[in-house]
Scaffold this motif. Structure first.
Motif, PDB file in Angstrom:
ATOM      1  N   LYS A 156      12.894  12.679  31.631  1.00 36.89           N
ATOM      2  CA  LYS A 156      13.360  12.694  33.024  1.00 36.89           C
ATOM      3  C   LYS A 156      13.074  11.391  33.766  1.00 36.89           C
ATOM      4  O   LYS A 156      13.956  10.814  34.405  1.00 36.89           O
ATOM      5  N   ILE A 213      19.601  16.830  35.556  1.00 33.61           N
ATOM      6  CA  ILE A 213      19.735  15.653  36.418  1.00 33.61           C
ATOM      7  C   ILE A 213      21.091  15.789  37.095  1.00 33.61           C
ATOM      8  O   ILE A 213      22.100  16.013  36.430  1.00 33.61           O
ATOM      9  N   CYS A 214      21.076  15.682  38.402  1.00 32.76           N
ATOM     10  CA  CYS A 214      22.306  15.904  39.143  1.00 32.76           C
ATOM     11  C   CYS A 214      22.618  14.644  39.941  1.00 32.76           C
ATOM     12  O   CYS A 214      21.783  14.176  40.700  1.00 32.76           O
ATOM     13  N   ALA A 242      15.259   8.659  32.784  1.00 30.90           N
ATOM     14  CA  ALA A 242      16.642   8.923  33.203  1.00 30.90           C
ATOM     15  C   ALA A 242      16.819   8.620  34.690  1.00 30.90           C
ATOM     16  O   ALA A 242      17.777   7.952  35.091  1.00 30.90           O
ATOM     17  N   LEU A 243      15.884   9.082  35.508  1.00 26.13           N
ATOM     18  CA  LEU A 243      16.009   8.851  36.960  1.00 26.13           C
ATOM     19  C   LEU A 243      15.947   7.356  37.282  1.00 26.13           C
ATOM     20  O   LEU A 243      16.699   6.854  38.115  1.00 26.13           O
ATOM     21  N   SER A 275      26.414  16.818  36.441  1.00 25.11           N
ATOM     22  CA  SER A 275      25.079  17.270  36.080  1.00 25.11           C
ATOM     23  C   SER A 275      24.860  17.077  34.592  1.00 25.11           C
ATOM     24  O   SER A 275      25.773  17.277  33.789  1.00 25.11           O
ATOM     25  N   THR A 309      15.407  19.485  31.777  1.00 23.54           N
ATOM     26  CA  THR A 309      15.572  19.089  33.179  1.00 23.54           C
ATOM     27  C   THR A 309      17.042  18.835  33.464  1.00 23.54           C
ATOM     28  O   THR A 309      17.718  18.166  32.675  1.00 23.54           O
ATOM     29  N   THR A 333      12.691  17.287  29.519  1.00 26.68           N
ATOM     30  CA  THR A 333      11.857  16.919  30.661  1.00 26.68           C
ATOM     31  C   THR A 333      11.065  15.640  30.374  1.00 26.68           C
ATOM     32  O   THR A 333      10.836  14.831  31.278  1.00 26.68           O
ATOM     33  N   ALA A 348      16.651  15.920  40.455  1.00 25.75           N
ATOM     34  CA  ALA A 348      16.326  16.542  39.175  1.00 25.75           C
ATOM     35  C   ALA A 348      15.652  17.877  39.394  1.00 25.75           C
ATOM     36  O   ALA A 348      14.963  18.086  40.391  1.00 25.75           O
ATOM     37  N   ASN A 374      16.883   9.342  45.656  1.00 25.93           N
ATOM     38  CA  ASN A 374      16.283   9.665  44.359  1.00 25.93           C
ATOM     39  C   ASN A 374      14.894  10.210  44.666  1.00 25.93           C
ATOM     40  O   ASN A 374      14.455  10.192  45.827  1.00 25.93           O
ATOM     41  N   ILE A 417      20.569  11.032  43.534  1.00 23.07           N
ATOM     42  CA  ILE A 417      20.227  11.548  42.215  1.00 23.07           C
ATOM     43  C   ILE A 417      19.069  12.525  42.419  1.00 23.07           C
ATOM     44  O   ILE A 417      18.116  12.213  43.137  1.00 23.07           O
TER      45      ILE A 417
END
Ligand code: ASP
Ligand code: MG
Length: 436
Positions: free
Chosen positions: A424, A377-378, A427-428, A416, A375, A421, A300, A226, A298
């Motif tokens: 973000k 997020i993958c 989320a992370l 994804s 953003t 943003t 971004a 991450n 993870i």
């Protein structure tokens, strides 16, 4: 033969340059690929811009400042008068060459010559330093073998055919040094592999001579699971597949040039991401293998714009998406994520130079909505068919965050999501807590 690439910070000071010998074992067969000293390429870009703007005075000042930095650099790097004289002759030569462009018509050809000076300087200085301390090395001019074709695609076969004879010529040597980033184009002019391209050089060389391994040495211990700047307690990923690494390199993780994955993948050359400041750490190994049943990382990517096109003409129509995509193609704007329904399509871009034109043309199809400051997020891992439960864990972790798009099933190794943003960080963190 191994390929070892060291980035700009790893050669960023004379002290760091000297400490490369903690890692390089001169008696082992290897090609060392060096970037320019950290900051140099940025300065060269500024100098080229000043020339471009016909601001000769500014160019002169910038050149003087960079030259002075190298003067300090060589004084610390060399300890003998002889070594210092060789270093001074070298930097004087390169800075005279850069200064000379004041008297010429300035075109992209001249610009690329200027941008090439950073790697030419770093590699030759290192070669001279090794000579001073009695370590034998061979300096291989990248401009003699690194080549791109008319589409700016590297020519792996050509590179091998021209590099191998140079290696054979010095068959009793073990330590070879060459420049990252720089190459020749189809006209034979000096060109480059774009910013950050030294990783690409290393991977291309690895592929071209079927090296045993490519090592990318930076100042972080591999790719993390991450973003360490945002989430506490991230850990390096021990192993990634080439596909997973390409995905992560494109998103967020600035540690590897995204394109550099492909030559190594095609020729099955393992790539290791290692840390100059902590050489014993395992780092990340990238191979063809993908671990089953695991979520790996993870990442971004900010600066994303989402576009939604809603059109009743899409219903039961064929050729609709093609016409939409053609607009983006005409404006040379890559699309990252796509999701579709029967009457609408959403997609994302990160290049907004032609956004207004694109929107104007898209409006012919129906209503168009645009959201910026998004953003991607993958989440990368084993999302292959038959694996279940991962997608729900991802979505569950994000249940308190508004999702603009979800893209799943495009590949076997990622899901994804598009969020604002502003959301973000949360989320992370939430994904990290839920997935690891
Ligand atoms: N020196 C080049 C740059 O700064 C290439 C590299 O470092 O990879 O972009
Ligand atoms: Mg880099």
């Amino acid at each position: 033969m191994k390929i070892l690439k060291f980035g700009g910070t790893s050669v960023g000071s004379p002290e760091r340059m000297k400490r490369l010998l903690d890692i390089i074992r001169p008696q082992e067969k290897q090609i060392v690929v060096l970037s320019a000293v950290a900051g140099t390429t940025n300065s060269l870009v500024e100098i080229a811009n000043a020339y471009q703007n016909s601001d000769k005075q500014k160019a002169k000042e910038l050149i003087k400042a960079l030259h002075a930095k190298y003067e300090v650099f060589i004084k610390e790097l060399f300890s003998s008068d002889e070594g210092l004289a060789s270093g001074r002759e070298l930097i004087d030569y390169h800075f005279a060459l850069i200064s000379d462009f004041a008297n010429e018509l300035f075109t992209p050809i001249e610009e690329k010559i200027i941008l090439a000076q950073g790697e030419l300087l770093s590699t030759t200085l290192y070669h001279f330093y090794l000579k001073e301390i009695g370590v034998k090395s061979v300096l291989l001019p990248a401009l003699d073998f690194m080549k791109i074709d008319e589409d700016n695609e590297p020519m792996v076969e050509y590179i091998g055919e021209h590099l191998q004879p140079l290696l054979d010529k010095h068959a009793d040597n073990t330590l070879f040094i060459t420049q990252g980033y720089i190459c020749r184009n189809s006209f034979g002019e000096i060109d480059n592999l774009r910013r950050g391209g030294s990783d690409y050089t290393a991977s291309l060389i690895g592929a071209a001579i079927k090296a045993e391994e490519v090592q990318i040495w930076t100042d972080i211990d591999g790719m993390h699971n991450n973003d360490p700047r945002i989430v506490k307690g991230t850990t390096p990923i021990a192993q990634l597949s080439f596909d997973e690494a390409a995905e992560l390199a494109y998103f967020g993780a600035k540690i590897l040039h995204p394109q550099s994955v492909f030559p190594a993948q095609k020729y099955k050359i393992p790539v290791r991401l290692l840390n100059t400041m902590e050489p014993a750490a395992a780092g990340t190994l990238i191979t063809n293998e993908s671990e089953k049943g695991k979520i790996k990382s993870i990442a971004a990517k900010d600066g994303i714009t989402a576009i939604k096109i809603q059109s009743s003409r899409m219903l039961l129509a064929y050729g609709f998406l093609r016409r939409v995509f053609e607009i983006f193609e005409r404006y040379k704007t890559p699309i990252d994520l796509i999701t579709t329904s029967e009457v609408a399509v959403s997609l994302t871009i990160d290049e907004t130079r032609y956004l207004d034109d694109i929107i104007r043309e898209l409006k012919d199809f129906g209503t168009v909505e645009v959201d910026d400051n998004q953003t991607i997020i993958c989440v990368v891992g084993d999302f292959s068919v038959g694996v279940h439960g991962f997608a729900s864990r991802v979505l569950d972790a994000l249940k308190h965050i508004p999702l603009r798009m979800v893209s799943y099933g495009g590949s076997n190794h990622n899901i994804s999501l598009l969020v604002k943003t502003d959301d973000k960080t949360e989320a992370l963190r939430s994904l990290h807590n839920r997935l690891f």
